[in-house]
Design an enzyme around this catalytic site. Structure first.
Site, PDB file in Angstrom:
ATOM      1  N   GLY A  13     -28.213  35.402 -28.065  1.00  0.00           N
ATOM      2  CA  GLY A  13     -27.810  34.789 -29.329  1.00  0.00           C
ATOM      3  C   GLY A  13     -26.317  34.965 -29.520  1.00  0.00           C
ATOM      4  N   ALA A  45     -29.895  28.912 -37.444  1.00  0.00           N
ATOM      5  CA  ALA A  45     -29.046  29.149 -38.624  1.00  0.00           C
ATOM      6  C   ALA A  45     -28.599  27.808 -39.191  1.00  0.00           C
ATOM      7  CB  ALA A  45     -27.853  30.002 -38.241  1.00  0.00           C
ATOM      8  N   GLN A  46     -28.761  27.671 -40.475  1.00  0.00           N
ATOM      9  CA  GLN A  46     -28.453  26.372 -41.099  1.00  0.00           C
ATOM     10  C   GLN A  46     -27.148  26.432 -41.873  1.00  0.00           C
ATOM     11  OE1 GLN A  46     -31.696  25.022 -43.565  1.00  0.00           O
ATOM     12  NE2 GLN A  46     -33.064  24.709 -41.848  1.00  0.00           N
ATOM     13  N   GLY A  48     -24.434  28.455 -42.446  1.00  0.00           N
ATOM     14  CA  GLY A  48     -23.144  28.568 -41.797  1.00  0.00           C
ATOM     15  C   GLY A  48     -22.631  29.985 -41.728  1.00  0.00           C
ATOM     16  N   GLU A 115     -23.104  29.474 -51.239  1.00  0.00           N
ATOM     17  CA  GLU A 115     -24.497  29.946 -51.241  1.00  0.00           C
ATOM     18  C   GLU A 115     -24.649  31.066 -52.256  1.00  0.00           C
ATOM     19  OE1 GLU A 115     -25.212  30.945 -47.132  1.00  0.00           O
ATOM     20  OE2 GLU A 115     -25.336  28.862 -46.538  1.00  0.00           O
ATOM     21  N   ASP A 222     -37.537  44.103 -30.625  1.00  0.00           N
ATOM     22  CA  ASP A 222     -37.607  44.844 -29.356  1.00  0.00           C
ATOM     23  C   ASP A 222     -36.499  45.899 -29.224  1.00  0.00           C
ATOM     24  OD1 ASP A 222     -39.628  43.049 -28.916  1.00  0.00           O
ATOM     25  OD2 ASP A 222     -38.591  41.902 -27.362  1.00  0.00           O
ATOM     26  N   HIS A 243     -36.109  35.217 -47.465  1.00  0.00           N
ATOM     27  CA  HIS A 243     -35.354  34.042 -47.925  1.00  0.00           C
ATOM     28  C   HIS A 243     -36.189  33.366 -48.998  1.00  0.00           C
ATOM     29  CE1 HIS A 243     -33.084  30.356 -48.072  1.00  0.00           C
ATOM     30  NE2 HIS A 243     -32.189  30.866 -47.251  1.00  0.00           N
ATOM     31  N   ARG A 290     -30.027  36.751 -53.116  1.00  0.00           N
ATOM     32  CA  ARG A 290     -31.342  36.460 -52.561  1.00  0.00           C
ATOM     33  C   ARG A 290     -32.471  37.374 -53.014  1.00  0.00           C
ATOM     34  NH1 ARG A 290     -30.178  34.977 -46.420  1.00  0.00           N
ATOM     35  NH2 ARG A 290     -29.111  33.126 -47.127  1.00  0.00           N
ATOM     36  N   HIS A 351     -36.968  36.958 -43.456  1.00  0.00           N
ATOM     37  CA  HIS A 351     -35.852  36.180 -42.906  1.00  0.00           C
ATOM     38  C   HIS A 351     -34.861  37.023 -42.115  1.00  0.00           C
ATOM     39  CE1 HIS A 351     -32.929  32.919 -42.897  1.00  0.00           C
ATOM     40  NE2 HIS A 351     -32.031  33.691 -43.481  1.00  0.00           N
ATOM     41  N   GLU A 375     -28.168  41.161 -35.352  1.00  0.00           N
ATOM     42  CA  GLU A 375     -29.190  41.542 -36.334  1.00  0.00           C
ATOM     43  C   GLU A 375     -29.907  42.850 -36.007  1.00  0.00           C
ATOM     44  OE1 GLU A 375     -31.495  38.243 -37.706  1.00  0.00           O
ATOM     45  OE2 GLU A 375     -32.940  39.536 -38.726  1.00  0.00           O
ATOM     46  N   ARG A 386     -28.138  41.720 -47.684  1.00  0.00           N
ATOM     47  CA  ARG A 386     -27.070  40.946 -47.032  1.00  0.00           C
ATOM     48  C   ARG A 386     -26.666  39.743 -47.866  1.00  0.00           C
ATOM     49  NH1 ARG A 386     -27.194  36.281 -43.362  1.00  0.00           N
ATOM     50  NH2 ARG A 386     -29.418  36.228 -43.799  1.00  0.00           N
TER      51      ARG A 386
HETATM   52  P1  FAD Z   1     -30.708  36.147 -31.985  1.00  0.00           P
HETATM   53  O1  FAD Z   1     -29.912  34.923 -32.149  1.00  0.00           O
HETATM   54  O2  FAD Z   1     -32.022  36.205 -32.648  1.00  0.00           O
HETATM   55  O3  FAD Z   1     -30.892  36.366 -30.432  1.00  0.00           O
HETATM   56  C1  FAD Z   1     -31.685  37.422 -29.941  1.00  0.00           C
HETATM   57  C2  FAD Z   1     -31.736  37.293 -28.438  1.00  0.00           C
HETATM   58  O4  FAD Z   1     -32.325  38.452 -27.877  1.00  0.00           O
HETATM   59  C3  FAD Z   1     -32.567  36.117 -27.946  1.00  0.00           C
HETATM   60  O5  FAD Z   1     -31.870  35.524 -26.882  1.00  0.00           O
HETATM   61  C4  FAD Z   1     -33.847  36.768 -27.431  1.00  0.00           C
HETATM   62  O6  FAD Z   1     -34.503  36.044 -26.437  1.00  0.00           O
HETATM   63  C5  FAD Z   1     -33.289  38.063 -26.906  1.00  0.00           C
HETATM   64  N1  FAD Z   1     -34.255  39.153 -26.806  1.00  0.00           N
HETATM   65  C6  FAD Z   1     -34.930  39.762 -27.814  1.00  0.00           C
HETATM   66  N2  FAD Z   1     -35.715  40.744 -27.324  1.00  0.00           N
HETATM   67  C7  FAD Z   1     -35.524  40.755 -25.976  1.00  0.00           C
HETATM   68  C8  FAD Z   1     -36.056  41.529 -24.907  1.00  0.00           C
HETATM   69  N3  FAD Z   1     -36.962  42.487 -25.115  1.00  0.00           N
HETATM   70  N4  FAD Z   1     -35.636  41.264 -23.647  1.00  0.00           N
HETATM   71  C9  FAD Z   1     -34.742  40.278 -23.401  1.00  0.00           C
HETATM   72  N5  FAD Z   1     -34.215  39.507 -24.381  1.00  0.00           N
HETATM   73  C10 FAD Z   1     -34.598  39.746 -25.651  1.00  0.00           C
HETATM   74  N6  FAD Z   1     -27.107  33.888 -40.798  1.00  0.00           N
HETATM   75  C11 FAD Z   1     -25.925  33.425 -41.240  1.00  0.00           C
HETATM   76  O7  FAD Z   1     -24.931  34.159 -41.239  1.00  0.00           O
HETATM   77  N7  FAD Z   1     -25.825  32.123 -41.650  1.00  0.00           N
HETATM   78  C12 FAD Z   1     -26.859  31.265 -41.670  1.00  0.00           C
HETATM   79  O8  FAD Z   1     -26.711  30.108 -42.039  1.00  0.00           O
HETATM   80  C13 FAD Z   1     -28.121  31.737 -41.247  1.00  0.00           C
HETATM   81  N8  FAD Z   1     -29.206  30.919 -41.265  1.00  0.00           N
HETATM   82  C14 FAD Z   1     -30.387  31.374 -40.750  1.00  0.00           C
HETATM   83  C15 FAD Z   1     -31.461  30.503 -40.664  1.00  0.00           C
HETATM   84  C16 FAD Z   1     -32.647  30.917 -40.090  1.00  0.00           C
HETATM   85  C17 FAD Z   1     -33.817  29.966 -40.009  1.00  0.00           C
HETATM   86  C18 FAD Z   1     -32.756  32.237 -39.592  1.00  0.00           C
HETATM   87  C19 FAD Z   1     -34.028  32.701 -38.970  1.00  0.00           C
HETATM   88  C20 FAD Z   1     -31.681  33.113 -39.684  1.00  0.00           C
HETATM   89  C21 FAD Z   1     -30.497  32.688 -40.261  1.00  0.00           C
HETATM   90  N9  FAD Z   1     -29.389  33.541 -40.331  1.00  0.00           N
HETATM   91  C22 FAD Z   1     -28.195  33.066 -40.794  1.00  0.00           C
HETATM   92  C23 FAD Z   1     -29.425  34.855 -39.701  1.00  0.00           C
HETATM   93  C24 FAD Z   1     -28.747  34.745 -38.327  1.00  0.00           C
HETATM   94  O9  FAD Z   1     -29.054  33.487 -37.763  1.00  0.00           O
HETATM   95  C25 FAD Z   1     -29.202  35.819 -37.381  1.00  0.00           C
HETATM   96  O10 FAD Z   1     -29.134  37.079 -37.998  1.00  0.00           O
HETATM   97  C26 FAD Z   1     -28.311  35.835 -36.139  1.00  0.00           C
HETATM   98  O11 FAD Z   1     -28.296  34.568 -35.539  1.00  0.00           O
HETATM   99  C27 FAD Z   1     -28.805  36.869 -35.159  1.00  0.00           C
HETATM  100  O12 FAD Z   1     -28.085  36.730 -33.979  1.00  0.00           O
HETATM  101  P2  FAD Z   1     -28.377  37.732 -32.794  1.00  0.00           P
HETATM  102  O13 FAD Z   1     -27.478  37.361 -31.681  1.00  0.00           O
HETATM  103  O14 FAD Z   1     -28.335  39.113 -33.309  1.00  0.00           O
HETATM  104  O15 FAD Z   1     -29.917  37.463 -32.427  1.00  0.00           O
HETATM  105  C1  SIN Z   2     -29.361  29.608 -45.407  1.00  0.00           C
HETATM  106  O1  SIN Z   2     -28.828  28.643 -44.865  1.00  0.00           O
HETATM  107  O2  SIN Z   2     -29.844  29.600 -46.524  1.00  0.00           O
HETATM  108  C2  SIN Z   2     -29.447  30.860 -44.626  1.00  0.00           C
HETATM  109  C3  SIN Z   2     -28.172  31.562 -44.693  1.00  0.00           C
HETATM  110  C4  SIN Z   2     -28.323  32.968 -44.248  1.00  0.00           C
HETATM  111  O3  SIN Z   2     -29.408  33.441 -43.941  1.00  0.00           O
HETATM  112  O4  SIN Z   2     -27.301  33.649 -44.241  1.00  0.00           O
END
Ligand code: FAD
Ligand code: SIN
Length: 521
Positions: A13, A45-46, A48, A115, A222, A243, A290, A351, A375, A386
């Site tokens: 991610g 993520a929608q 931003g 937001e 994990d 959310h 939120r 969320h 995250e 948050r």
């Molecule tokens: P992720 O993007 O979740 O990536 C995790 C990665 O780890 C994945 O590639 C997965 O396959 C890998 N992984 C996990 N476990 C293992 C394992 N055991 N072995 C190997 N690989 C593994 N935040 C904002 O700031 N703005 C937004 O607009 C926003 N909108 C959101 C909308 C939605 C629907 C959701 C669900 C969340 C939103 N968030 C938003 C929160 C934000 O998107 C996430 O917190 C952020 O993208 C997390 O990024 P990350 O790189 O930590 O994890």
């Molecule tokens: C949203 O677009 O409402 C999600 C934003 C966030 O989780 O930070």
């Protein structure tokens, strides 16, 4: 198989990919990801990414963004971390733009959204699918980099520490060290040993602890569970963010999100009869933080005995909706809801996890040579709750800090070559998937009913008793079975559920996202 890499990154991610790109000039990088490269919360993520960056001059300031973050965090944020993250934001956003990520502009300026909890328009976005655009840009940059290998379908099972060398490791053992990970290869079904000088956990959230979540199926906690098993330090797990507005469509998993930016653009929450209700809860109405909005919706749903309320976006108008929120517009239309004419049925959904692996400002966990970002980490930025769109920001800032620290130290770290390979002798294949699927459903029901938006002492105690039982049953199954991804994920979800419940029991005050009917503020 055995591999040696300088930098091992678990997760593709925003956090994992940003870190990989930054360390790549300093050594060989391997990114393991358990599914397809793009699958993770980032892609969904929608709204931003929040930053004081490139909008109209004078309309916003670092101090306002800092203040909003501190208020949302309900007095539990680490102020120094908040200041550092928000002041560092512009540089990190410029880097994303440099990787080819495009944020919407209007008349030459970034088109900023607003937001809940934000006192200004400061959310950079790419229509209503910002995360997909960021993931696209970063993956492209990764594929173009000769030093980075990204391997899909590799499931990290456990981080390797002195425990695997036969040493008894407890939470009080000083200097626990990480030597890499054991990972299940989805193609060969063998468990490989990855030795690394530096390991970065970027495994995302754990929304699947609950029945209704906006997070994708990969979000099973994990990384947090691995660190818990390795006796690392975890914090703030009780602060689970729900959310307020996921689309009410019970059959759909994960729940589709209706971005908060829609409320920023004028959409209003309404009860089941079409009446506004947020004035009863907060003067910021539909744009309150939120935790407040989710609790208000939960309360209104319980009072009326219904399983959803409404978001009325009709005032935004058809053109505004189609241009500003094309993904949501199309999705609802597909389900027969014309959001220019009909109200959108919504309900809260798990969320985001504010807590997780405790890291320093350099992104290093309590376990040596193990970093965490995104995250799965707990930096102190979010405190008890948050602020919307601060999560993507935190991920890029901490990926950068961690990369700087890791690159400085890499020359002094040696591989630990006496690590044994995984031993699967005597294990049998678990033929009964129902043992896993049923337990997962039970776990999600327990957590949704007893450790959700509103908690009580009795509910938490019930949850813990039931979790203890399914923990014992699952450990017995794990100890006699060949490891599979499904069984590992279940084990990880149970560990996360346990941590959320225990830490919720320990917090004897209503604070941020933790709310119990038995406690006072
Ligand atoms: P992720 O993007 O979740 O990536 C995790 C990665 O780890 C994945 O590639 C997965 O396959 C890998 N992984 C996990 N476990 C293992 C394992 N055991 N072995 C190997 N690989 C593994 N935040 C904002 O700031 N703005 C937004 O607009 C926003 N909108 C959101 C909308 C939605 C629907 C959701 C669900 C969340 C939103 N968030 C938003 C929160 C934000 O998107 C996430 O917190 C952020 O993208 C997390 O990024 P990350 O790189 O930590 O994890
Ligand atoms: C949203 O677009 O409402 C999600 C934003 C966030 O989780 O930070």
């Amino acid at each position: 198989m055995r591999y040696e890499v300088d930098f091992l990154v678990i997760g593709s991610g925003i956090a994992g990919l940003s870190f990989a790109l930054k360390v790549a000039p300093y050594g060989k990088v391997c990114v393991l990801t358990k599914g397809d490269a793009s699958e993770g919360s980032t892609k969904y993520a929608q709204g931003g990414i929040a930053a004081v960056y490139g909008g109209l001059a004078g309309a916003d300031s670092f101090d306002r963004h800092i203040q909003d973050t501190l208020i949302a965090g309900d007095g539990l944020c680490d102020k120094a971390v908040v200041e550092m993250t928000i002041r560092e934001a512009p540089e990190r956003i410029s880097e994303l733009v440099g990787y080819g990520v495009s944020f919407d502009k209007e008349n030459g300026h970034y088109d900023l959204h607003r937001e809940g909890g934000h006192s200004a328009f400061r959310i950079l976005h790419h229509k209503d699918n910002t995360g997909a655009e960021i993931e696209r840009g970063l993956l492209q940059a990764i594929h173009d980099h000769p030093n980075i290998e990204l391997i899909e379908n590799q499931f990290a099972i456990d981080i390797i520490t002195q425990h695997h060398l036969g040493q008894h490791v407890t939470r009080h053992t000083p200097n626990i060290e990480c030597y890499g990970v054991y990972a299940l290869n989805g193609n060969t079904h063998q468990i490989d040993t990855y030795l690394a000088k530096v390991t970065m956990l970027a495994t995302g959230g754990m929304g699947n602890v609950y029945s209704t979540t906006t997070t994708p199926v990969i979000s099973t906690g994990d990384g947090v569970a691995m660190v818990h098993r390795a006796r690392g330090v975890l914090r703030d797990m009780e602060f689970v963010q729900f959310h307020p507005t996921s689309l009410y469509n019970p059959a759909e998993k994960p729940a589709f999100l209706i971005t908060e930016a829609m409320r920023g653009a004028g959409a209003i929450l309404k009860d089941i009869h079409g009446n506004e209700f947020m004035h009863k809860y907060d003067q910021r109405l539909s744009l309150a933080p939120r935790d407040i909005v989710a609790r208000a919706i939960d309360n209104e749903m319980k009072l009326a005995g219904v399983d959803h309320l409404y978001l009325d976006a009709r005032e935004i108008g058809k053109e505004g909706l189609m241009n500003g929120f094309p993904t949501i517009y199309a999705k609802c239309l597909e389900l027969g809801i014309n959001i220019a004419k009909d109200m959108i049925p919504v309900r809260p959904a798990a969320h985001y996890q504010c807590g997780g692996i405790v890291v320093s400002t350099e992104g290093e966990s309590s376990i040596h040579n193990l970093y965490a970002a995104g995250e799965c980490s707990c930096t102190g930025l979010h405190g008890g709750n948050r602020l919307a769109s601060n999560s993507l920001l935190e991920a890029v800032v901490y990926a950068h800090n961690a990369a700087q620290s890791a690159c400085k130290r890499i020359a002094d770290i040696e591989y630990r070559t006496d690590v044994p390979d995984w031993n699967a002798d005597g294990m049998v294949l678990n033929e009964e998937m129902v043992l896993i699927t049923q337990t997962k459903k039970e776990l999600q029901e327990i957590m949704s009913n007893y450790v959700g938006i509103v908690r009580s002492d009795l509910r938490l105690e019930r949850a813990l008793n039931r979790l203890n039982l399914i923990y014992r049953e699952t450990e017995e199954l794990y100890n006699r079975s060949v490891v599979t991804e499904e069984l590992s994920e279940l084990r990880n979800l149970i560990a996360c559920a346990y941590l959320i419940t225990k830490q919720a029991m320990a917090r004897r005050e209503n604070r941020g996202l933790h709310y119990s009917i038995d406690l006072k503020k």
